[in-house]
Design a protein around this motif. Structure first.
Motif, short mmCIF file in Angstrom:
data_model
loop_
_atom_site.label_atom_id
_atom_site.label_comp_id
_atom_site.label_asym_id
_atom_site.label_seq_id
_atom_site.Cartn_x
_atom_site.Cartn_y
_atom_site.Cartn_z
N ALA A 1 -3.77 -57.14 -55.52
CA ALA A 1 -4.07 -56.61 -54.40
C ALA A 1 -4.16 -54.73 -54.34
O ALA A 1 -4.70 -54.57 -53.48
N LEU A 2 -2.38 -54.17 -54.56
CA LEU A 2 -2.39 -52.84 -54.10
C LEU A 2 -2.58 -52.06 -54.57
O LEU A 2 -2.14 -50.60 -54.79
N GLN A 3 -3.11 -52.22 -56.24
CA GLN A 3 -3.34 -50.91 -57.32
C GLN A 3 -4.12 -50.03 -56.32
O GLN A 3 -5.44 -50.09 -55.53
N SER A 4 -3.74 -48.84 -56.70
CA SER A 4 -4.06 -47.62 -56.54
C SER A 4 -3.19 -46.54 -57.28
O SER A 4 -2.61 -46.51 -58.44
N PRO B 1 -12.48 -50.26 -61.50
CA PRO B 1 -12.94 -51.55 -60.75
C PRO B 1 -11.67 -52.68 -60.63
O PRO B 1 -10.86 -52.91 -61.37
N PHE B 2 -11.93 -53.64 -60.04
CA PHE B 2 -10.68 -54.57 -59.64
C PHE B 2 -10.68 -55.59 -60.57
O PHE B 2 -11.93 -55.93 -60.82
N ASP C 1 -8.59 -42.27 -56.56
CA ASP C 1 -8.40 -42.28 -57.63
C ASP C 1 -9.32 -42.19 -58.69
O ASP C 1 -10.14 -43.47 -58.67
N PRO C 2 -9.86 -41.11 -59.27
CA PRO C 2 -11.24 -41.30 -60.02
C PRO C 2 -11.33 -42.37 -61.56
O PRO C 2 -11.42 -42.32 -62.91
N SER C 3 -9.13 -41.96 -61.73
CA SER C 3 -9.06 -43.03 -62.85
C SER C 3 -9.10 -44.31 -63.07
O SER C 3 -8.85 -45.41 -63.80
N LEU C 4 -9.22 -45.16 -61.48
CA LEU C 4 -9.04 -46.48 -61.56
C LEU C 4 -10.19 -46.66 -62.15
O LEU C 4 -11.17 -46.06 -61.76
N CYS D 1 -13.16 -48.85 -68.90
CA CYS D 1 -12.05 -50.11 -68.29
C CYS D 1 -11.77 -50.97 -69.42
O CYS D 1 -13.29 -51.44 -70.24
N SER D 2 -11.05 -51.89 -69.54
CA SER D 2 -10.73 -53.30 -70.05
C SER D 2 -10.56 -54.20 -68.97
O SER D 2 -9.62 -53.76 -68.49
N PRO D 3 -10.62 -55.07 -68.95
CA PRO D 3 -10.34 -56.41 -68.05
C PRO D 3 -8.73 -56.81 -68.17
O PRO D 3 -8.39 -56.39 -68.89
#
Length: 353
Positions: free
Chosen positions: A130-133, A58-59, A53-56, A70-72
């Motif tokens: 853990a399952l962010q997708s 980093p963890f 997913d290009p919109s995701l 991206c924001s924390p």
């Protein structure tokens, strides 16, 4: 004496004409297949069928709306300072849900309501992280000390209101067998993801009836499905001999799988310790009932059901080991979608060939 000229009409052999027609048909079919491939390829990628997913971000990071950076994940301090509650929009056994606002964006704030269920709440948070997708609602922040979770807002709400949404004039164009089958594909994609997740094989336990299942999922504005509630996701580990039980109460009804029901008859009182555990195939048993809801009663939905009859019969096998995997169900759904789109585009092709 003049000879009369005899003109003989020359007719082309029928096969020459049919050869030309056949070539045109084959060319049309080839073009259709190319277009169909491009369409489905775009569908599987852009609608979330691909795992990447290009919109995701980093963890530990997220981005919302049209923002490119991206924001924390928001901390306790940031949530308390920057998030404003607007109104309560739901309450379950574990948590209360508030429509809220963060930097002019609508968001969802979930807070624990029953301290006895804090372990369930924290388990849901652990799963959410853990399952962010593309299959899971986007996490924006959390505060473990205050038992608070912040997630992305989806105005169409849970799948329980799907039929009502499809009767709104703005969305009536979505109320087709094609779009409904795509929603069923989304649902099976989520089940497949949970069964092969980064954490291992997870079972969707909050699924004892259809209404409960539908409440666990959100409908996005572009008509796709995200799993939202991850409080009850036990892990199956066959190599370690670890199976699961969905809760500690007796389960009833045809919606739950046979192995989830008390096996010793009414004459033996239910005891949790005597109840045999089971695996992820309980999710497979429920797929036909959930998909039947998605398909509804629009024109063409019965044809879809006919094409899915065999795979749905396999899902309803009494022996869990004989049921297909979520991947096999997903593959069949995709093949049926491809077949029906092709037939809808060129309904007479098969007869012409």
């Amino acid at each position: 004496m003049e000879r009369k000229q005899h003109f003989v009409r020359r007719e082309f052999p029928p096969r020459e004409v049919s050869s030309v027609s056949l070539a045109l048909v084959l060319a049309a079919v080839l073009l259709l297949n190319v277009l169909l491939y491009l369409y489905l390829n775009r569908f599987y990628i852009s609608s979330g069928r691909a795992e990447a997913d290009p919109s995701l971000c980093p963890f530990g990071y997220f981005k919302l709306g049209a923002v490119k950076n991206c924001s924390p994940w928001l901390s306790c301090e940031a949530i308390n300072r920057e998030v404003r509650k607007l109104k309560c929009v739901g309450e379950g056994a574990v948590k209360k849900v508030f429509l809220s606002e963060w930097k002019e964006n609508k968001v969802v704030l979930s807070q624990l309501t029953n301290s006895e269920l804090k372990e369930d709440f924290l388990h849901g948070l652990k799963m959410l992280k853990a399952l962010q997708s593309k299959h899971v609602v986007r996490l924006l922040g959390y505060c473990e000390q205050q038992f608070t979770i912040l997630t992305e807002y989806h105005p169409l709400g849970s799948l329980r209101s799907l039929n009502e949404t499809l009767h709104i004039p703005k969305y009536k164009g979505m109320n087709t067998w094609h779009r409904r089958l795509m929603l069923a594909i989304d649902y099976v994609s989520v089940i497949r993801y949970l069964h092969s997740s980064p954490l291992g094989t997870l079972v969707m336990c909050d699924s004892n009836d259809l209404d409960k299942v539908l409440s666990q999922y959100l409908l996005t504005s572009d008509f796709h499905i995200l799993v939202n509630d991850l409080d009850a996701l036990p892990l199956v580990n066959r190599s370690a001999g670890r199976l699961v039980k969905c809760g500690h109460q007796e389960l009833w009804g045809e919606f739950v799988a046979p192995e989830q029901r008390w096996p010793y008859g009414e004459e033996v009182p239910f005891e949790d310790d005597l109840m045999p555990p089971y695996d992820e195939k309980t999710d497979i048993w429920k797929i036909p009932d959930v998909s039947n809801f998605f398909l509804g009663h629009v024109e063409g939905s019965d044809i879809v059901r006919l094409h899915l009859f065999d795979i749905h019969a396999a899902c309803k096998k009494k022996d869990p080991a004989e049921r297909p995997s979520a991947q096999e169900v997903l593959d069949t759904y995709r093949k049926v979608l491809t077949l029906l789109i092709r037939e809808a585009a060129m309904p007479g092709t098969r007869e012409m060939l």
